[in-house]
Design a protein around this motif. Sequence first.
Motif, PDB file in Angstrom:
ATOM      1  N   GLU A   5       2.066  -8.465  -4.814  1.00  0.00           N
ATOM      2  CA  GLU A   5       3.404  -7.886  -4.666  1.00  0.00           C
ATOM      3  C   GLU A   5       4.242  -8.660  -3.678  1.00  0.00           C
ATOM      4  OE1 GLU A   5       2.671  -3.511  -3.995  1.00  0.00           O
ATOM      5  OE2 GLU A   5       4.571  -3.621  -5.068  1.00  0.00           O
ATOM      6  N   ASN A   6       3.595  -9.086  -2.578  1.00  0.00           N
ATOM      7  CA  ASN A   6       4.344  -9.826  -1.577  1.00  0.00           C
ATOM      8  C   ASN A   6       4.920 -11.116  -2.149  1.00  0.00           C
ATOM      9  OD1 ASN A   6       4.649  -8.814   1.228  1.00  0.00           O
ATOM     10  ND2 ASN A   6       2.492  -8.328   0.944  1.00  0.00           N
ATOM     11  N   GLU A   8       9.521  -8.867  -9.900  1.00  0.00           N
ATOM     12  CA  GLU A   8       8.307  -8.516 -10.625  1.00  0.00           C
ATOM     13  C   GLU A   8       8.505  -8.704 -12.119  1.00  0.00           C
ATOM     14  OE1 GLU A   8       9.996  -6.351  -8.681  1.00  0.00           O
ATOM     15  OE2 GLU A   8       8.658  -5.299  -7.306  1.00  0.00           O
ATOM     16  N   ILE A  15       7.617  -9.381  -5.162  1.00  0.00           N
ATOM     17  CA  ILE A  15       8.509  -8.222  -5.051  1.00  0.00           C
ATOM     18  C   ILE A  15       9.972  -8.647  -5.123  1.00  0.00           C
ATOM     19  CG2 ILE A  15       8.608  -8.086  -2.511  1.00  0.00           C
ATOM     20  CD1 ILE A  15       8.444  -4.968  -2.989  1.00  0.00           C
ATOM     21  N   LEU A  23       1.754  -3.982   1.410  1.00  0.00           N
ATOM     22  CA  LEU A  23       1.745  -4.250  -0.024  1.00  0.00           C
ATOM     23  C   LEU A  23       0.630  -5.246  -0.356  1.00  0.00           C
ATOM     24  CD1 LEU A  23       5.561  -4.627  -0.717  1.00  0.00           C
ATOM     25  CD2 LEU A  23       4.150  -2.581  -0.780  1.00  0.00           C
ATOM     26  N   THR A  24       0.285  -5.328  -1.635  1.00  0.00           N
ATOM     27  CA  THR A  24      -0.774  -6.258  -2.020  1.00  0.00           C
ATOM     28  C   THR A  24      -0.243  -7.689  -1.950  1.00  0.00           C
ATOM     29  OG1 THR A  24      -0.222  -6.372  -4.360  1.00  0.00           O
ATOM     30  CG2 THR A  24      -1.645  -4.556  -3.673  1.00  0.00           C
TER      31      THR A  24
END
Lengths: 321, 503
Positions: B101-102, B108, B105, B97-98
């Motif tokens: 996102e990390n 969000e 997540i 994941l980007t």
Amino acid sequence: MSLNRKYIPIVVTILLFLVMFAAGSFRYTGFFSLQVLMNLLVDNAFLLVTAVGMSFVILSGGIDLSVGSVIALSTMISASLVQQLGWPPLVVIPLVLLMGAAFGSAMGAIIHYFKIQPFIVTLAGMFLARGLCYVISIDTITIDHPFYTAVAQTKIPLPGSSFLSISAVIALIVVAAAIFTAHYTRFGRNVYALGGNEQSALLMGLPVARTKVLVYTLSGFCSSLAGVVFTFYMLSGYGLHAVGFELDTIAAVVIGGTLLTGGVGYVLGTFFGVLIQGVIQTIISFEGTLSSWWTKIVIGLLLFVFILLQRVLTSGSPARK
Amino acid sequence: MSTQKPILQMTKIHKRFPGVKALSDVNLRLFPGEVHALMGENGAGKSTLIKVLTGVYSIDEGRVEMEGMPITLHSPLESQAAGISTVYQEVNLCPNLTVAENIFIGREPRRFGRILWKEMNRRAAELLSERMNLQIDVTRPLHTYSVAVQQLVAIARALNISAKVLILDEPTSSLDQKEVEQLFRIMRKLKQDGLSILFVTHFLDQMYEISDRVTILRGGEFVGEYMAEELTRLELVMKMIGKELHLLEELPSLAEADQHTLGGEWIRAEGLGRKGGIEPFDLAIRQGEVVGLAGLLGSGRTETARLFFGADKPDSGRLTLPESAGTVRSPREAIRRRIAFCSENRKTEGIIGDLTVRENIILVLQAKYGAFKAISRKRQEEIAGEYIRMLNINPPNPDHLIKNLSGGNQQKVLLARWLLTEPQLLILDEPTRGIDIGAKAEIQKLVLSLSRQGMSFLFISSELEEVLRVSDRIAVLRDRRKVKEVTGKDMSQQHIMQSIAGG
């Protein structure tokens, strides 16, 4: 900005499709038309729907071998309820979809809560669903209900005297919904996280159990929807429908650039993976003299190429220590 | 500072596992705006304490208070909700994941269920640059960044979730010097922001560089809490190892009491080193010599041993055998050059539990002959019988399954396995860990008597007395560096402990 290397597999897939379509257009007269392109969707609608469900499963790091059998079972249940018991299709279709989703979620729950490899669980599901077809009937049940024939024959006109079938439209809607789900919902991102590292996903507090069960539920739902689409296409229910179809589906997903180890890939890639399979078939039918088994040979070769490409890309990634 | 109230207080914590007291009567106080080091040797209970704090284990007895309120920690989620976040040594994020996102997540930013990527990326970039001084492209997958950056991202995630207490579990072990400095800069900044950081490490230098306070555990017990600046290095090491200086008796060295002549130099390491393992060092071992390696856990002892066996590829330097002008670059080559390696992980790298004592003994010998030259059953039984007698393996039954033997006897079987190949150099990594005193003494005696017959040893043990007892020479390691070699009169506990402590 240079091309992000995570997009390489999908770009390769799209380029491959364009090259193959262009090659066909140069070689055969009548190949280069909107209708040939639309036929790729019309003839592969059920493959597309199934492959979308499979994409989520593979992205989550799993596999679903039961899809072909669930399609067959869906056609069988639809045919027997509509033809033999006279149930209205608008009751039967939701029922079949519910059955597929329930079947998938049961497999997902077994995979997660008993910690059994998805390969084995869905293999069992594959045999179970296939066997259940023959409990209903060992023969083909032809469907001649007016609703089915009407849907099968409806052509949605497009500019340039080309058309799409209702099934193809369903497939396109499924693809669009799946792209949104994969990239713009928490469920979608959790699927990617799960495929990336399940242990981490757990420690990051993500709903791993729910996500995993939902992924197989989604695949079961897509398979039964593909089964419904298949009845529109074949107008019959039969226990031998879609034998070995799970492998075509997996091939489409992999050619679409999704890593079998999970976590990397795009639904759009799967879309083009399906179209590539369709193009190969179309080229072979235009050629006329080739046996349709050549489709398998070409797909086999493509699979090799894509798996090698993925290996090269993943091992070459700069995961320095 | 002393007037401040602790943000987190653990009192009289007990944790038992079947047959083991993992923690007994342990206290821990964390103050806001402080870096608190948690130190201890292997088996001291550091990891158990952290797992208690993160909610992986629940405690049997004791009290945990957060800002004066008693709390219970039954799961990682509860612990996070209480404001305790942990960043592990092996970063627990999703590499595919980007970066953004990390961090986000599960939380969000969304509108009508739709994830707002732009908003998320903007907030991630802001968080990283403001609190971590890190300007990176947050839309790239995490795996494209180094472990150091990944760790900072993990910290950013932890901070974003809750962050009153941040636990860093051995964060520096896979970082290089520059990356460690970067991490420390950020730790200082976070400290100023009022965060309480629990820093688990086995590097003494790093402990002194960054910590305000230190809690020491030993064998699951609470040794004490000290201000870092008031604790000398020597005191620290002694508290970790469990020896008071004035109580140290000078044990007579067996090796010294029984002088023997050493042969020529048999193996020589020149500038041998491996990044993240051990910095380049020189070390030669003579025929019939026992060279001991002394140092704390994580000082590079096992890494050195593995380099000597060719099990890890060195980044620099070489390992040569002066007499035969040969080199050692792989375990196969090492075995051919008559080097044997008894690993510290007896269970996972040594014995094969479901095979008999006899089969375990002949394993390597058979491998040496190759699959097509089977050793006859009769010969196998002869060999097994001989070694069972020689090493006093109990029960003396070659057809006993090895998993049913005690630790000490398993160790003897392993020794037999390697002795059978008639090695010139035998590397023993923690050969006496977890075995009873009697078996320990037997193994020590065996080492000595074999060395008198000309066999060389590289001997590793966490027990300093044992190293002193068997070694002719001792190489002292500290923080992945060989810092000293001691021989003869200098071989005293006090002297070596001072070298281990350094500074």
